[in-house]
Write a protein that holds these residues in place. Sequence first.
Motif, PDB file in Angstrom:
ATOM      1  N   TYR A 134       0.831  -1.199   0.000  1.00 30.95           N
ATOM      2  CA  TYR A 134       0.000   0.000   0.000  1.00 30.95           C
ATOM      3  C   TYR A 134       0.869   1.253   0.000  1.00 30.95           C
ATOM      4  O   TYR A 134       2.068   1.206   0.309  1.00 30.95           O
ATOM      5  N   VAL A 135       0.231   2.375  -0.338  1.00 28.04           N
ATOM      6  CA  VAL A 135       0.906   3.669  -0.361  1.00 28.04           C
ATOM      7  C   VAL A 135       0.128   4.646   0.497  1.00 28.04           C
ATOM      8  O   VAL A 135      -1.092   4.770   0.348  1.00 28.04           O
ATOM      9  N   GLY A 136       0.805   5.337   1.400  1.00 25.15           N
ATOM     10  CA  GLY A 136       0.158   6.382   2.182  1.00 25.15           C
ATOM     11  C   GLY A 136      -0.087   7.617   1.333  1.00 25.15           C
ATOM     12  O   GLY A 136       0.794   8.036   0.571  1.00 25.15           O
ATOM     13  N   VAL A 137      -1.296   8.206   1.450  1.00 28.18           N
ATOM     14  CA  VAL A 137      -1.627   9.379   0.636  1.00 28.18           C
ATOM     15  C   VAL A 137      -1.939  10.608   1.472  1.00 28.18           C
ATOM     16  O   VAL A 137      -2.194  11.673   0.918  1.00 28.18           O
ATOM     17  N   GLY A 138      -1.930  10.497   2.795  1.00 28.08           N
ATOM     18  CA  GLY A 138      -2.141  11.654   3.644  1.00 28.08           C
ATOM     19  C   GLY A 138      -3.532  11.727   4.240  1.00 28.08           C
ATOM     20  O   GLY A 138      -4.171  10.711   4.522  1.00 28.08           O
ATOM     21  N   GLY A 139      -4.042  12.975   4.439  1.00 24.42           N
ATOM     22  CA  GLY A 139      -5.324  13.189   5.087  1.00 24.42           C
ATOM     23  C   GLY A 139      -6.491  13.241   4.121  1.00 24.42           C
ATOM     24  O   GLY A 139      -6.373  12.893   2.940  1.00 24.42           O
ATOM     25  N   LEU A 140      -7.646  13.698   4.628  1.00 24.56           N
ATOM     26  CA  LEU A 140      -8.871  13.725   3.819  1.00 24.56           C
ATOM     27  C   LEU A 140      -8.734  14.617   2.589  1.00 24.56           C
ATOM     28  O   LEU A 140      -9.265  14.306   1.530  1.00 24.56           O
ATOM     29  N   CYS A 141      -8.027  15.719   2.727  1.00 20.72           N
ATOM     30  CA  CYS A 141      -7.827  16.606   1.581  1.00 20.72           C
ATOM     31  C   CYS A 141      -7.076  15.881   0.469  1.00 20.72           C
ATOM     32  O   CYS A 141      -7.414  16.001  -0.711  1.00 20.72           O
ATOM     33  N   SER A 142      -6.081  15.088   0.851  1.00 19.66           N
ATOM     34  CA  SER A 142      -5.323  14.324  -0.133  1.00 19.66           C
ATOM     35  C   SER A 142      -6.195  13.256  -0.782  1.00 19.66           C
ATOM     36  O   SER A 142      -6.045  12.952  -1.970  1.00 19.66           O
ATOM     37  N   VAL A 143      -7.109  12.659  -0.011  1.00 21.53           N
ATOM     38  CA  VAL A 143      -8.015  11.652  -0.566  1.00 21.53           C
ATOM     39  C   VAL A 143      -8.908  12.270  -1.638  1.00 21.53           C
ATOM     40  O   VAL A 143      -9.132  11.699  -2.703  1.00 21.53           O
ATOM     41  N   ALA A 144      -9.416  13.484  -1.359  1.00 19.99           N
ATOM     42  CA  ALA A 144     -10.254  14.171  -2.340  1.00 19.99           C
ATOM     43  C   ALA A 144      -9.478  14.434  -3.621  1.00 19.99           C
ATOM     44  O   ALA A 144      -9.982  14.225  -4.737  1.00 19.99           O
ATOM     45  N   LYS A 145      -8.236  14.890  -3.466  1.00 19.24           N
ATOM     46  CA  LYS A 145      -7.398  15.117  -4.644  1.00 19.24           C
ATOM     47  C   LYS A 145      -7.139  13.814  -5.384  1.00 19.24           C
ATOM     48  O   LYS A 145      -7.080  13.778  -6.611  1.00 19.24           O
ATOM     49  N   LEU A 146      -6.995  12.724  -4.613  1.00 20.85           N
ATOM     50  CA  LEU A 146      -6.744  11.416  -5.214  1.00 20.85           C
ATOM     51  C   LEU A 146      -7.894  10.992  -6.110  1.00 20.85           C
ATOM     52  O   LEU A 146      -7.689  10.502  -7.227  1.00 20.85           O
ATOM     53  N   PHE A 147      -9.134  11.178  -5.635  1.00 24.52           N
ATOM     54  CA  PHE A 147     -10.289  10.785  -6.440  1.00 24.52           C
ATOM     55  C   PHE A 147     -10.360  11.593  -7.733  1.00 24.52           C
ATOM     56  O   PHE A 147     -10.612  11.063  -8.804  1.00 24.52           O
ATOM     57  N   CYS A 148     -10.125  12.891  -7.633  1.00 24.45           N
ATOM     58  CA  CYS A 148     -10.139  13.729  -8.836  1.00 24.45           C
ATOM     59  C   CYS A 148      -9.011  13.336  -9.777  1.00 24.45           C
ATOM     60  O   CYS A 148      -9.215  13.180 -10.986  1.00 24.45           O
ATOM     61  N   GLY A 149      -7.832  13.156  -9.196  1.00 24.45           N
ATOM     62  CA  GLY A 149      -6.694  12.761 -10.021  1.00 24.45           C
ATOM     63  C   GLY A 149      -6.839  11.364 -10.576  1.00 24.45           C
ATOM     64  O   GLY A 149      -6.403  11.068 -11.685  1.00 24.45           O
ATOM     65  N   GLY A 150      -7.478  10.478  -9.781  1.00 29.27           N
ATOM     66  CA  GLY A 150      -7.663   9.104 -10.243  1.00 29.27           C
ATOM     67  C   GLY A 150      -8.547   9.015 -11.464  1.00 29.27           C
ATOM     68  O   GLY A 150      -8.291   8.231 -12.388  1.00 29.27           O
ATOM     69  N   LEU A 151      -9.601   9.837 -11.503  1.00 30.03           N
ATOM     70  CA  LEU A 151     -10.466   9.858 -12.674  1.00 30.03           C
ATOM     71  C   LEU A 151      -9.695  10.343 -13.893  1.00 30.03           C
ATOM     72  O   LEU A 151      -9.793   9.764 -14.984  1.00 30.03           O
ATOM     73  N   LEU A 152      -8.898  11.396 -13.698  1.00 31.44           N
ATOM     74  CA  LEU A 152      -8.089  11.907 -14.794  1.00 31.44           C
ATOM     75  C   LEU A 152      -7.082  10.860 -15.253  1.00 31.44           C
ATOM     76  O   LEU A 152      -6.862  10.662 -16.456  1.00 31.44           O
ATOM     77  N   PHE A 153      -6.472  10.175 -14.293  1.00 31.86           N
ATOM     78  CA  PHE A 153      -5.500   9.116 -14.615  1.00 31.86           C
ATOM     79  C   PHE A 153      -6.151   8.047 -15.487  1.00 31.86           C
ATOM     80  O   PHE A 153      -5.600   7.627 -16.499  1.00 31.86           O
ATOM     81  N   TRP A 154      -7.351   7.595 -15.084  1.00 27.01           N
ATOM     82  CA  TRP A 154      -8.037   6.532 -15.828  1.00 27.01           C
ATOM     83  C   TRP A 154      -8.295   6.950 -17.266  1.00 27.01           C
ATOM     84  O   TRP A 154      -8.163   6.158 -18.200  1.00 27.01           O
ATOM     85  N   ILE A 155      -8.649   8.236 -17.463  1.00 27.98           N
ATOM     86  CA  ILE A 155      -8.910   8.729 -18.812  1.00 27.98           C
ATOM     87  C   ILE A 155      -7.612   8.823 -19.613  1.00 27.98           C
ATOM     88  O   ILE A 155      -7.526   8.381 -20.760  1.00 27.98           O
ATOM     89  N   LEU A 156      -6.581   9.371 -18.992  1.00 25.60           N
ATOM     90  CA  LEU A 156      -5.336   9.616 -19.715  1.00 25.60           C
ATOM     91  C   LEU A 156      -4.629   8.343 -20.152  1.00 25.60           C
ATOM     92  O   LEU A 156      -4.025   8.295 -21.221  1.00 25.60           O
ATOM     93  N   VAL A 157      -4.685   7.274 -19.327  1.00 23.13           N
ATOM     94  CA  VAL A 157      -3.957   6.063 -19.694  1.00 23.13           C
ATOM     95  C   VAL A 157      -4.550   5.375 -20.909  1.00 23.13           C
ATOM     96  O   VAL A 157      -3.916   4.510 -21.509  1.00 23.13           O
ATOM     97  N   LYS A 158      -5.755   5.752 -21.298  1.00 26.21           N
ATOM     98  CA  LYS A 158      -6.381   5.137 -22.458  1.00 26.21           C
ATOM     99  C   LYS A 158      -5.895   5.748 -23.774  1.00 26.21           C
ATOM    100  O   LYS A 158      -6.200   5.248 -24.842  1.00 26.21           O
ATOM    101  N   PHE A 159      -5.137   6.848 -23.682  1.00 29.63           N
ATOM    102  CA  PHE A 159      -4.703   7.524 -24.894  1.00 29.63           C
ATOM    103  C   PHE A 159      -3.196   7.776 -24.843  1.00 29.63           C
ATOM    104  O   PHE A 159      -2.642   8.100 -23.805  1.00 29.63           O
ATOM    105  N   GLY A 160      -2.549   7.643 -26.000  1.00 30.73           N
ATOM    106  CA  GLY A 160      -1.110   7.790 -26.063  1.00 30.73           C
ATOM    107  C   GLY A 160      -0.613   9.134 -25.560  1.00 30.73           C
ATOM    108  O   GLY A 160       0.350   9.226 -24.802  1.00 30.73           O
ATOM    109  N   MET A 161      -1.254  10.224 -25.951  1.00 28.99           N
ATOM    110  CA  MET A 161      -0.825  11.548 -25.508  1.00 28.99           C
ATOM    111  C   MET A 161      -0.977  11.681 -24.004  1.00 28.99           C
ATOM    112  O   MET A 161      -0.137  12.271 -23.320  1.00 28.99           O
ATOM    113  N   GLY A 162      -2.039  11.099 -23.464  1.00 26.52           N
ATOM    114  CA  GLY A 162      -2.237  11.131 -22.021  1.00 26.52           C
ATOM    115  C   GLY A 162      -1.129  10.409 -21.285  1.00 26.52           C
ATOM    116  O   GLY A 162      -0.662  10.851 -20.239  1.00 26.52           O
TER     117      GLY A 162
END
Length: 415
Positions: free
Chosen positions: A279-307
């Motif tokens: 596992y990886v530590g990500v910090g507090g609740l604020c970091s978790v919120a950023k993780l969810f937003c970033g995670g959605l972006l990550f999922w979209i970007l990995v599907k495309f070469g430029m991403g």
Amino acid sequence: MEAVTTSRPYHIVIFGASGFTGKFVVEEVARYAADSTGDNCLTWAVAGRSRQRLKGVLKQAADRLGMPELSTDIDIIVADVSSEESLAIMCQQALVILNCVGPYRFYGEPVVAACVENGAHYIDICGEPQFLERMQLEYHTKAMERGVYVIGSCGFDSIPADLGILYTQSHFKGTLTAVESFLTISSGPEGSCGHDATWQSAVHGFADSSALRKLRRKFGHKPLPLVGTKVRPRGFVFFSKEIVQYAIPFMGSDPSVVKRTQRFLYQEERRSPIQYFAYVGVGGLCSVAKLFCGGLLFWILVKFGMGRKLLTTIEDTCFNITFFGEGYSEGTEPLQGPPNAKICTEVMGAEPGYVATVIAMVQAAVTVLKERHSLPRRGGVYTPGSAFNKTNLIDRLHNHGFKFSVRKYEEPAKP
């Protein structure tokens, strides 16, 4: 150190020396070679596509390290992954090739094939499970026949985790049955850019995870026996009381590498297999919120070469891995109830991408050169834990900036 034969003028050749990580490997090899004398003298060269760029790397290393001789005394070999002949010539001159050319899923196999065919041992810093496992499937038998060692993931992915498990097991008084590890992260040095294997592994692995599942079915492995209480994987995001912050599953190659090591140790040495979750530590609740937003972006970007190109420019991180293990104390049979002893160990190091990774890679190469008698069989494709479990690599790392330590040990009170 092995004697250099007339056909092998170099102990080490750094392939991809003009690349981002390769430049740091050049400096680390130069430092180590400067401290080696007499029978332990290390001979080395650099290799890559452009002679001019390689000259520039040696000049830069000479200036940074205060070693002007690097510009004139270190040989250059021109080699390209697209030229089988050039790779063969390179491999015929070295005892060990340090392959710094990635992503390995695109550029690694020709180098592995050339090493196996031409009798040079191979080490990389790959964090891509699909590549690592495919090399084992396709080259293990031939590498054994040729007496060549192919050892992948010898950087931040996955030496700290793989050897950290072995260290934890060696300090546990009894039968260690399960380990959870937590990687805590912090920002890397200012100006660093992300070319490390962890992001490459996550980005390309997510984009092609189905191929990895198909590959694993080809091995035909039976499940490893379960010893002790079955440990369940935790949720996607959870609060960890162990590190007092929120955590997520680790997306790099560590779980794959550790599992391969555990299978090897069970099959070859009859060691009790260890369940492992990372596992990886990500910090507090604020970091978790950023993780969810970033995670959605990550999922979209990995599907495309430029991403994928955008994702591989994210900053590096520094690391500290804490291992929480459980098992049965000495004299306790695993069938006699749940585990009754616990251990907590830690592996700490410098910045992972371009300090700890290159130290680990170079010390792995030195271990191959100096302790071949302690490596398994005559050759083959191995994980770091499989290859180095009977060597002094942990001690070598300890002497070069890594810190392996036991933080806590709990066992049942004596009656």
